[in-house]
Motif scaffolding. Structure first.
Motif, mmCIF file in Angstrom:
data_model
loop_
_atom_site.group_PDB
_atom_site.id
_atom_site.type_symbol
_atom_site.label_atom_id
_atom_site.label_comp_id
_atom_site.label_asym_id
_atom_site.label_seq_id
_atom_site.Cartn_x
_atom_site.Cartn_y
_atom_site.Cartn_z
ATOM 1 N N ASN A 1 28.930 27.681 14.902
ATOM 2 C CA ASN A 1 28.702 26.725 13.885
ATOM 3 C C ASN A 1 29.143 25.375 14.371
ATOM 4 N N LEU A 2 30.280 25.305 14.998
ATOM 5 C CA LEU A 2 31.099 24.093 15.584
ATOM 6 C C LEU A 2 30.007 23.464 16.454
ATOM 7 N N VAL A 3 29.449 24.162 17.667
ATOM 8 C CA VAL A 3 28.651 23.564 18.684
ATOM 9 C C VAL A 3 27.436 23.004 17.899
ATOM 10 N N ILE A 4 26.862 23.753 16.967
ATOM 11 C CA ILE A 4 25.556 23.539 16.531
ATOM 12 C C ILE A 4 25.904 22.448 15.634
ATOM 13 N N LYS A 5 26.835 22.047 14.842
ATOM 14 C CA LYS A 5 27.150 21.154 13.959
ATOM 15 C C LYS A 5 27.419 19.925 15.009
ATOM 16 N N GLU A 6 28.101 19.802 15.694
ATOM 17 C CA GLU A 6 28.182 18.860 17.017
ATOM 18 C C GLU A 6 26.721 18.241 17.237
ATOM 19 N N ALA A 7 26.000 19.293 17.573
ATOM 20 C CA ALA A 7 24.645 18.931 18.325
ATOM 21 C C ALA A 7 23.759 18.184 17.261
ATOM 22 N N GLY A 8 24.011 18.615 16.187
ATOM 23 C CA GLY A 8 23.015 17.978 14.984
ATOM 24 C C GLY A 8 23.503 16.648 14.629
ATOM 25 N N ALA A 9 25.107 16.582 14.800
ATOM 26 C CA ALA A 9 25.585 15.230 14.281
ATOM 27 C C ALA A 9 25.254 13.801 15.320
ATOM 28 N N VAL A 10 24.912 14.304 16.388
ATOM 29 C CA VAL A 10 24.442 13.452 17.575
ATOM 30 C C VAL A 10 22.832 13.233 17.466
ATOM 31 N N GLY A 11 22.258 13.933 16.892
ATOM 32 C CA GLY A 11 20.721 13.757 16.485
ATOM 33 C C GLY A 11 20.030 14.652 17.653
ATOM 34 N N ARG A 12 20.785 15.743 18.172
ATOM 35 C CA ARG A 12 20.149 16.696 19.290
ATOM 36 C C ARG A 12 19.489 17.964 18.491
ATOM 37 N N CYS A 13 18.599 17.646 17.710
ATOM 38 C CA CYS A 13 18.134 18.717 16.805
ATOM 39 C C CYS A 13 17.534 20.019 17.506
ATOM 40 N N LYS A 14 16.737 19.747 18.502
ATOM 41 C CA LYS A 14 16.344 20.882 19.400
ATOM 42 C C LYS A 14 17.555 21.638 20.190
ATOM 43 N N LEU A 15 18.602 21.248 20.709
ATOM 44 C CA LEU A 15 19.633 21.535 21.301
ATOM 45 C C LEU A 15 20.390 22.566 20.081
ATOM 46 N N ALA A 16 20.544 21.982 18.929
ATOM 47 C CA ALA A 16 20.969 22.832 17.769
ATOM 48 C C ALA A 16 20.422 24.229 17.584
ATOM 49 N N TYR A 17 19.062 23.928 17.349
ATOM 50 C CA TYR A 17 18.042 25.066 17.126
ATOM 51 C C TYR A 17 18.133 26.170 18.267
ATOM 52 N N LYS A 18 18.291 25.715 19.484
ATOM 53 C CA LYS A 18 18.383 26.693 20.859
ATOM 54 C C LYS A 18 19.767 27.220 20.604
ATOM 55 N N LEU A 19 20.887 26.641 20.178
ATOM 56 C CA LEU A 19 22.199 27.286 20.099
ATOM 57 C C LEU A 19 22.217 28.187 18.851
ATOM 58 N N TYR A 20 21.413 28.086 18.190
ATOM 59 C CA TYR A 20 21.297 29.045 16.765
ATOM 60 C C TYR A 20 20.399 30.038 17.347
ATOM 61 N N ILE A 21 19.666 30.249 18.166
ATOM 62 C CA ILE A 21 18.675 31.244 18.525
ATOM 63 C C ILE A 21 19.594 31.955 19.705
ATOM 64 N N ASP A 22 20.496 31.434 20.531
ATOM 65 C CA ASP A 22 21.423 31.810 21.489
ATOM 66 C C ASP A 22 22.454 32.600 20.469
ATOM 67 N N MET A 23 22.910 31.920 19.606
ATOM 68 C CA MET A 23 24.042 32.723 18.947
ATOM 69 C C MET A 23 23.328 34.145 18.100
ATOM 70 N N LYS A 24 22.052 34.184 17.647
ATOM 71 C CA LYS A 24 21.706 35.299 17.252
ATOM 72 C C LYS A 24 21.427 36.265 18.497
ATOM 73 N N ARG A 25 21.021 35.795 19.463
ATOM 74 C CA ARG A 25 20.773 36.796 20.758
ATOM 75 C C ARG A 25 22.138 37.575 21.206
ATOM 76 N N ARG A 26 23.201 36.939 20.967
ATOM 77 C CA ARG A 26 24.569 37.445 21.208
ATOM 78 C C ARG A 26 25.157 38.157 19.965
ATOM 79 N N HIS A 27 24.161 38.681 19.145
ATOM 80 C CA HIS A 27 24.402 39.254 18.022
ATOM 81 C C HIS A 27 25.596 38.789 17.058
ATOM 82 N N PHE A 28 25.762 37.486 16.963
ATOM 83 C CA PHE A 28 26.427 36.931 15.898
ATOM 84 C C PHE A 28 25.580 36.669 14.822
#
Length: 619
Positions: A115-142
């Motif tokens: 959640n920390l890195v997703i929030k930081e990515a969204g704060a700087v306007g990198r929405c696609k990176l935030a969504y990729k981190l969200y997908i990567d997070m689920k792939r790692r079973h979090f």
């Protein structure tokens, strides 16, 4: 040697997790900062950790005994990893932090870390990176939680132009579907779980409204429960009201239906808190409706804010605190429904009880209401406008220099007040406004006054407006002309001469000559510059009895000065001034209806409301 070399492998084979962890750690972390395997009697964590992680061993590390005995495996905790990620983001950037996180063992990660890195990515306007981190997070079973979707929605909210980002809008829809599925799953398992929250829902609702997907926002609102943790809150109501304000039309019927739903929830004991964020878009939407909608809006303002016309009963303690935006919306309601006196009355009440929320927007709207009354034939609104302007000066004087709140007094307010003086032929009020602007005392320029001072009196506040503009000068001279008094004409000419006609119109001389077409503002400046010069010419002719060689009640020196002023005005007026198009200035417009028509309209509305109430009682 070969037998001895295989002993560590044999011990690692008995603990495969140790082997994987040791291999991944050795490739990702330098040897000096490797905290995963240390002596059991180590005194403190490695020095490369942040200071907050070097206090409290149990908080920083998780301990696990080795199968070989005599040693202890100290595993990196998610708390320490979060501290490291914050440090890396501040020093090296977000990309380095993401790479570092992805190289860490799974035992050191958890949902809050992602959640920390997703929030930081969204704060700087990198929405696609935030969504990729969200997908990567689920792939790692979090498993994502409410804060995960709040971080995603906050990042997507930074997008301003959704028409050029359709792929991001698809990601927003997908993220909301995942969030809503999670809420339904948690609700089925535990309806009292603290994870049941509507903060992401409200954020997505505002997001879809900004993306002009109003029907989607309404469908989401209708899918909420009537009660429970997934029932609408005041933030939800605020977002859905904005969704109902579609361009080109105001769905006042839907707004009324929504307001009835809110009142029903309040009557049923629901914990629904109304605040200025809800009432502001609600009143704004009802302002664009019919007369019955206007009555509902005024009733809401009376019940929840405590502002009503004299004689109406208001609560002793209004349930909603008045904000600056809400007050401006209320004044706009009064102005757009042509309740001009009520607009002035509301501002006077705020001047007593809520001074902190008043800014230049409220004062401008009240002065425009005074101007509208003056255009309808009222003879007492110049004094009202002058009192408002003088209060604004006194209020500004209480603020320190360069304070943002000191912008209460602006040039537009001087112009509007002078226009009111011109329409009501109030020369004393115009002199007072001119004195506030320039600092010149009017009595120093009257007939029979002693030698006039070369400079105006020092201003009470050096940072208040001190300039006279063509539009204000036009109304000032028109006021003197409308009195048909030679003494007033002479006093006005002396003041204009003291201010300097060339100084007022010199900055617009190119535009007055028609050399710059410009936009609407340029056309307005050119038009009023011409009007000011023509008014000065007419005033000089009136003072000299319309003859250049006649000199009455003025000495030769003063007569020559007025002729010079008239010649200067002639030179500043273009030859084709009569062909100049009249600009769309609100101060030059005539009122849409008269006071009698407004009274008749009020009677019709009251009759309509009485008829409706009687039908409801019979049904």
């Amino acid at each position: 040697m070969l037998r001895n070399a295989t002993k560590p492998l044999a011990s690692a084979a008995r603990s495969p997790q140790l082997l994987i962890r040791a291999a991944s750690t050795a490739s990702a972390t330098p040897a000096k900062t490797r905290p995963y395997r240390q002596k059991a009697n180590a005194a403190s964590p490695p020095s490369s950790l942040p200071p907050s992680s070097r206090t409290g061993k149990n908080q920083a590390f998780r301990r696990k005994k080795s199968s070989t005995g005599g040693e202890e495996i100290r595993l990196l905790s998610p708390y320490v990893l979060s501290q490291r990620l914050r440090q890396i983001i501040g020093e090296k950037g977000l990309d380095e932090a993401v790479a570092y996180l992805q190289s860490m063992p799974r035992d050191a990660q958890n949902t809050p870390v992602w959640n920390l890195v997703i929030k930081e990515a969204g704060a700087v306007g990198r929405c696609k990176l935030a969504y990729k981190l969200y997908i990567d997070m689920k792939r790692r079973h979090f498993k994502p939680n409410t804060r995960t979707f709040s971080a995603l929605a906050a990042g997507l909210a930074t997008v301003t132009d959704w028409e050029n980002h359709p792929s991001l809008l698809e990601l927003a829809h997908s993220a909301f579907d995942d969030y809503w599925a999670l809420m339904q799953e948690i609700k089925t398992n535990d309806s009292t779980s603290p994870e049941l929250a509507l903060n992401p829902f409200n954020a997505f609702l505002r997001l879809f409204t900004k993306a002009k997907q109003w029907q989607k926002a309404l469908d989401l609102y209708n899918s909420l429960d009537d009660e429970g943790p997934l029932s609408p809150t005041h933030f939800t109501y605020s977002a859905v009201i904005l969704a109902l304000e579609m361009p080109g039309e105001r769905l006042a019927a839907d707004i009324r239906h929504l307001w009835r739903q809110i009142q029903k929830r309040i009557d049923n004991g629901a914990d629904t808190q109304l605040d200025a964020h809800v009432l502001t878009p609600l009143v704004s939407a009802l302002t664009g409706g019919r007369s019955a909608d206007h009555i509902m809006a005024f009733d809401i303002v009376r019940t929840y804010v405590g502002y009503a016309q004299p004689g109406d009963q208001v609560p002793a303690t209004p349930p909603v605190a008045l904000s600056s935006h809400l007050f401006f919306t209320i004044l706009t309601l009064c102005f757009e429904t042509q309740k001009y006196r009520r607009c002035i009355q509301f501002l006077r009440k705020a001047m007593v009880s809520d001074q902190r929320i008043i800014d230049f927007r409220h004062l401008n709207l009240a002065l425009r209401a005074c101007h509208a009354l003056a255009m309808q034939g009222s003879l007492y609104d110049a004094s009202d406008a002058l009192q408002l302007l003088e209060w604004a000066y006194e209020r500004s004087a209480s603020f320190p220099a360069h304070d943002p709140r000191d912008e209460l007094v602006r040039t537009a307010q001087h112009t509007t007040t002078l226009a009111i003086c011109a329409h009501t032929t109030d020369w004393p009020a115009a002199l007072r406004v001119f004195q506030l602007i320039t600092g010149h005392a009017p009595e120093d320029f009257a007939d029979g006054a002693p030698a006039r001072p070369a400079r105006p009196s020092p201003p009470a506040r050096g940072h208040l407006p001190r300039e006279v503009y063509p539009q204000g000068l036009t109304y000032f001279v028109r006021t003197a002309l409308s009195t048909d008094d030679p003494a007033v004409a002479r006093q006005c000419l002396r003041l204009v001469d003291a201010v300097g006609l060339r100084r007022v119109l010199g900055r617009d001389r190119v535009r007055l000559a028609g050399g710059d077409e410009g936009g609407e503002m340029q056309q307005t400046a050119r038009f009023f510059g011409q009007q000011a010069t023509m008014a000065v010419v007419a005033l000089a002719n009136a003072a000299l009895h319309a003859k250049a060689d006649v000199d009455v009640d003025a000495d030769d020196a003063e007569a020559r000065r007025w002729r010079t002023l008239r010649k200067l005005a002639h030179d500043l007026v273009p030859a084709d001034s009569k062909k100049e198009r009249r600009p769309s200035s609100v101060l030059e417009e005539r009122p849409r209806v008269t006071t009698q028509e407004l009274k008749a309209m009020d009677q019709d509305v009251k009759l309509d409301m009485i008829t409706r109430d009687s039908k409801i009682r019979r049904s």
